[in-house]
Design a protein around this motif. Structure first.
Motif, PDB file in Angstrom:
ATOM      1  N   ILE A 110     -19.898  -3.375  17.034  1.00 17.02           N
ATOM      2  CA  ILE A 110     -19.832  -4.206  15.824  1.00 17.02           C
ATOM      3  C   ILE A 110     -20.621  -3.529  14.703  1.00 17.02           C
ATOM      4  O   ILE A 110     -20.154  -3.450  13.559  1.00 17.02           O
ATOM      5  CB  ILE A 110     -20.375  -5.627  16.089  1.00 17.02           C
ATOM      6  N   VAL A 111     -21.800  -3.041  15.027  1.00 17.17           N
ATOM      7  CA  VAL A 111     -22.639  -2.383  14.023  1.00 17.17           C
ATOM      8  C   VAL A 111     -21.900  -1.193  13.413  1.00 17.17           C
ATOM      9  O   VAL A 111     -21.924  -0.998  12.189  1.00 17.17           O
ATOM     10  CB  VAL A 111     -23.993  -1.948  14.639  1.00 17.17           C
ATOM     11  N   LYS A 112     -21.221  -0.425  14.240  1.00 13.51           N
ATOM     12  CA  LYS A 112     -20.474   0.731  13.722  1.00 13.51           C
ATOM     13  C   LYS A 112     -19.374   0.308  12.749  1.00 13.51           C
ATOM     14  O   LYS A 112     -19.023   1.056  11.840  1.00 13.51           O
ATOM     15  CB  LYS A 112     -19.869   1.541  14.868  1.00 13.51           C
ATOM     16  N   GLN A 113     -18.868  -0.894  12.922  1.00 12.73           N
ATOM     17  CA  GLN A 113     -17.835  -1.399  12.007  1.00 12.73           C
ATOM     18  C   GLN A 113     -18.442  -1.999  10.734  1.00 12.73           C
ATOM     19  O   GLN A 113     -17.878  -1.861   9.651  1.00 12.73           O
ATOM     20  CB  GLN A 113     -16.986  -2.478  12.704  1.00 12.73           C
ATOM     21  N   GLU A 114     -19.572  -2.662  10.860  1.00 13.80           N
ATOM     22  CA  GLU A 114     -20.109  -3.478   9.780  1.00 13.80           C
ATOM     23  C   GLU A 114     -21.245  -2.833   8.973  1.00 13.80           C
ATOM     24  O   GLU A 114     -21.445  -3.174   7.810  1.00 13.80           O
ATOM     25  CB  GLU A 114     -20.654  -4.805  10.352  1.00 13.80           C
ATOM     26  N   TRP A 115     -22.012  -1.975   9.611  1.00 22.35           N
ATOM     27  CA  TRP A 115     -23.211  -1.433   8.969  1.00 22.35           C
ATOM     28  C   TRP A 115     -22.897  -0.082   8.367  1.00 22.35           C
ATOM     29  O   TRP A 115     -22.180   0.700   9.010  1.00 22.35           O
ATOM     30  CB  TRP A 115     -24.322  -1.327  10.035  1.00 22.35           C
ATOM     31  N   PRO A 116     -23.378   0.243   7.234  1.00 16.80           N
ATOM     32  CA  PRO A 116     -24.251  -0.514   6.340  1.00 16.80           C
ATOM     33  C   PRO A 116     -23.507  -1.366   5.316  1.00 16.80           C
ATOM     34  O   PRO A 116     -24.109  -2.206   4.655  1.00 16.80           O
ATOM     35  CB  PRO A 116     -25.030   0.594   5.622  1.00 16.80           C
ATOM     36  N   ARG A 117     -22.215  -1.171   5.170  1.00 15.11           N
ATOM     37  CA  ARG A 117     -21.447  -1.825   4.113  1.00 15.11           C
ATOM     38  C   ARG A 117     -21.562  -3.348   4.140  1.00 15.11           C
ATOM     39  O   ARG A 117     -21.914  -3.976   3.142  1.00 15.11           O
ATOM     40  CB  ARG A 117     -19.975  -1.397   4.230  1.00 15.11           C
ATOM     41  N   SER A 118     -21.279  -3.962   5.265  1.00 16.02           N
ATOM     42  CA  SER A 118     -21.228  -5.425   5.330  1.00 16.02           C
ATOM     43  C   SER A 118     -22.430  -6.044   6.038  1.00 16.02           C
ATOM     44  O   SER A 118     -22.522  -7.268   6.115  1.00 16.02           O
ATOM     45  CB  SER A 118     -19.957  -5.868   6.061  1.00 16.02           C
ATOM     46  N   TRP A 119     -23.300  -5.215   6.580  1.00 17.41           N
ATOM     47  CA  TRP A 119     -24.469  -5.744   7.311  1.00 17.41           C
ATOM     48  C   TRP A 119     -25.670  -4.863   6.966  1.00 17.41           C
ATOM     49  O   TRP A 119     -26.241  -4.205   7.811  1.00 17.41           O
ATOM     50  CB  TRP A 119     -24.191  -5.724   8.801  1.00 17.41           C
ATOM     51  N   GLU A 120     -25.999  -4.864   5.691  1.00 20.61           N
ATOM     52  CA  GLU A 120     -27.067  -3.999   5.185  1.00 20.61           C
ATOM     53  C   GLU A 120     -28.398  -4.253   5.869  1.00 20.61           C
ATOM     54  O   GLU A 120     -29.212  -3.353   6.004  1.00 20.61           O
ATOM     55  CB  GLU A 120     -27.229  -4.192   3.675  1.00 20.61           C
ATOM     56  N   SER A 121     -28.617  -5.471   6.293  1.00 17.08           N
ATOM     57  CA  SER A 121     -29.923  -5.848   6.841  1.00 17.08           C
ATOM     58  C   SER A 121     -30.051  -5.603   8.342  1.00 17.08           C
ATOM     59  O   SER A 121     -31.039  -6.023   8.948  1.00 17.08           O
ATOM     60  CB  SER A 121     -30.193  -7.328   6.551  1.00 17.08           C
ATOM     61  N   PHE A 122     -29.090  -4.914   8.956  1.00  9.82           N
ATOM     62  CA  PHE A 122     -29.135  -4.752  10.406  1.00  9.82           C
ATOM     63  C   PHE A 122     -30.447  -4.139  10.887  1.00  9.82           C
ATOM     64  O   PHE A 122     -31.104  -4.684  11.782  1.00  9.82           O
ATOM     65  CB  PHE A 122     -27.955  -3.926  10.923  1.00  9.82           C
ATOM     66  N   VAL A 164     -19.151   8.834  10.049  1.00  4.03           N
ATOM     67  CA  VAL A 164     -20.312   9.409  10.727  1.00  4.03           C
ATOM     68  C   VAL A 164     -21.370   9.787   9.694  1.00  4.03           C
ATOM     69  O   VAL A 164     -22.554   9.488   9.861  1.00  4.03           O
ATOM     70  CB  VAL A 164     -19.913  10.636  11.581  1.00  4.03           C
ATOM     71  N   SER A 165     -20.945  10.411   8.608  1.00  4.22           N
ATOM     72  CA  SER A 165     -21.880  10.809   7.555  1.00  4.22           C
ATOM     73  C   SER A 165     -22.569   9.597   6.933  1.00  4.22           C
ATOM     74  O   SER A 165     -23.791   9.604   6.719  1.00  4.22           O
ATOM     75  CB  SER A 165     -21.123  11.592   6.481  1.00  4.22           C
ATOM     76  N   THR A 166     -21.813   8.544   6.672  1.00  3.97           N
ATOM     77  CA  THR A 166     -22.386   7.317   6.114  1.00  3.97           C
ATOM     78  C   THR A 166     -23.413   6.707   7.064  1.00  3.97           C
ATOM     79  O   THR A 166     -24.502   6.317   6.642  1.00  3.97           O
ATOM     80  CB  THR A 166     -21.271   6.283   5.822  1.00  3.97           C
ATOM     81  N   LEU A 167     -23.080   6.644   8.343  1.00  2.83           N
ATOM     82  CA  LEU A 167     -24.004   6.070   9.322  1.00  2.83           C
ATOM     83  C   LEU A 167     -25.253   6.936   9.468  1.00  2.83           C
ATOM     84  O   LEU A 167     -26.369   6.409   9.553  1.00  2.83           O
ATOM     85  CB  LEU A 167     -23.313   5.890  10.673  1.00  2.83           C
ATOM     86  N   LYS A 168     -25.086   8.249   9.494  1.00  5.81           N
ATOM     87  CA  LYS A 168     -26.249   9.144   9.586  1.00  5.81           C
ATOM     88  C   LYS A 168     -27.159   8.953   8.380  1.00  5.81           C
ATOM     89  O   LYS A 168     -28.383   8.842   8.527  1.00  5.81           O
ATOM     90  CB  LYS A 168     -25.802  10.611   9.659  1.00  5.81           C
ATOM     91  N   ASN A 169     -26.578   8.936   7.195  1.00  6.53           N
ATOM     92  CA  ASN A 169     -27.377   8.761   5.979  1.00  6.53           C
ATOM     93  C   ASN A 169     -28.104   7.420   5.977  1.00  6.53           C
ATOM     94  O   ASN A 169     -29.270   7.338   5.585  1.00  6.53           O
ATOM     95  CB  ASN A 169     -26.503   8.901   4.736  1.00  6.53           C
ATOM     96  N   SER A 170     -27.422   6.376   6.417  1.00  6.25           N
ATOM     97  CA  SER A 170     -28.040   5.038   6.456  1.00  6.25           C
ATOM     98  C   SER A 170     -29.163   4.983   7.486  1.00  6.25           C
ATOM     99  O   SER A 170     -30.226   4.414   7.215  1.00  6.25           O
ATOM    100  CB  SER A 170     -26.992   3.973   6.781  1.00  6.25           C
TER     101      SER A 170
END
Length: 197
Positions: A110-122, A164-170
């Protein structure tokens, strides 16, 4: 469902074949995920619970972006609450260790789908909740470890390079919050030896 799952693992060849066919249809049915909460609440079979989480993971990985926001939020909330309920109770978490691991994997999907765009506070949410209970903290660190493994080690096989790049940066941008949690755990151990197992 429990009976079908039992046949799948312990029936004769023809029973396993029929059970496999029926379970595959159940898993791929577009509405089957709606029964996951009931299955998890009522089944006493670990295998059935694993199957239910597989059904949910299938929806998360293949149909997440077509689900309405209220359904995505409902699934996310349900999984988060179940993770907290199980992991906050040390004894319950130890008896449900394999189920909790699968549930953590479901949450990471779920986190991979939602974070950071829709679940910034994860990251702040998971790190903040970790300070309330040692068993919950241990599990949250496992979740963070799973997430980092998915992003840094396995991501290129399962996600687009931009994701992957977005998740790494976040993850890198919010690393200070994770570092503060690790510092908190270490300081707790130093100030009260034996308080951290």
């Amino acid at each position: 469902l429990d009976h079908l799952i039992t046949l799948m693992y312990s029936g004769d060849q023809s029973q396993r074949s029929v059970a496999h066919e029926v379970l595959t249809r159940v898993k791929t049915h577009p509405e089957s995920w709606r029964a996951v909460d009931t299955i998890l609440a009522t089944s006493s079979s670990a295998d059935t619970k694993f199957f239910a989480l597989n059904v949910l993971e299938n929806v998360i990985c293949t149909r997440w972006h077509v689900l309405p926001d209220d359904q995505k939020n409902g699934i996310k909330s349900y999984v988060v609450q179940l993770v907290i309920k199980i992991s906050a109770d040390e004894q319950f978490a130890s008896t449900q260790k394999h189920f909790l691991t699968k549930l953590n994997e479901t949450l990471v999907n779920i986190v991979k789908q939602e974070w950071p765009r829709s679940w910034e506070s994860f990251i702040p949410d998971i790190c903040g909740s970790s300070r309330t209970n040692q068993s919950l903290c241990e599990n949250n660190l496992r979740i963070l470890n799973l997430l980092s493994e998915e992003v840094f080690n396995f991501g290129k096989n399962q996600m687009t390079s931009s994701k992957v790049s977005t998740l790494k940066n976040s993850l890198n941008a919010q690393f200070s919050t994770i570092y503060e949690l690790c510092t908190f755990v270490l300081k707790s151990h130093i100030s009260q030896p034996g308080s951290v197992k």
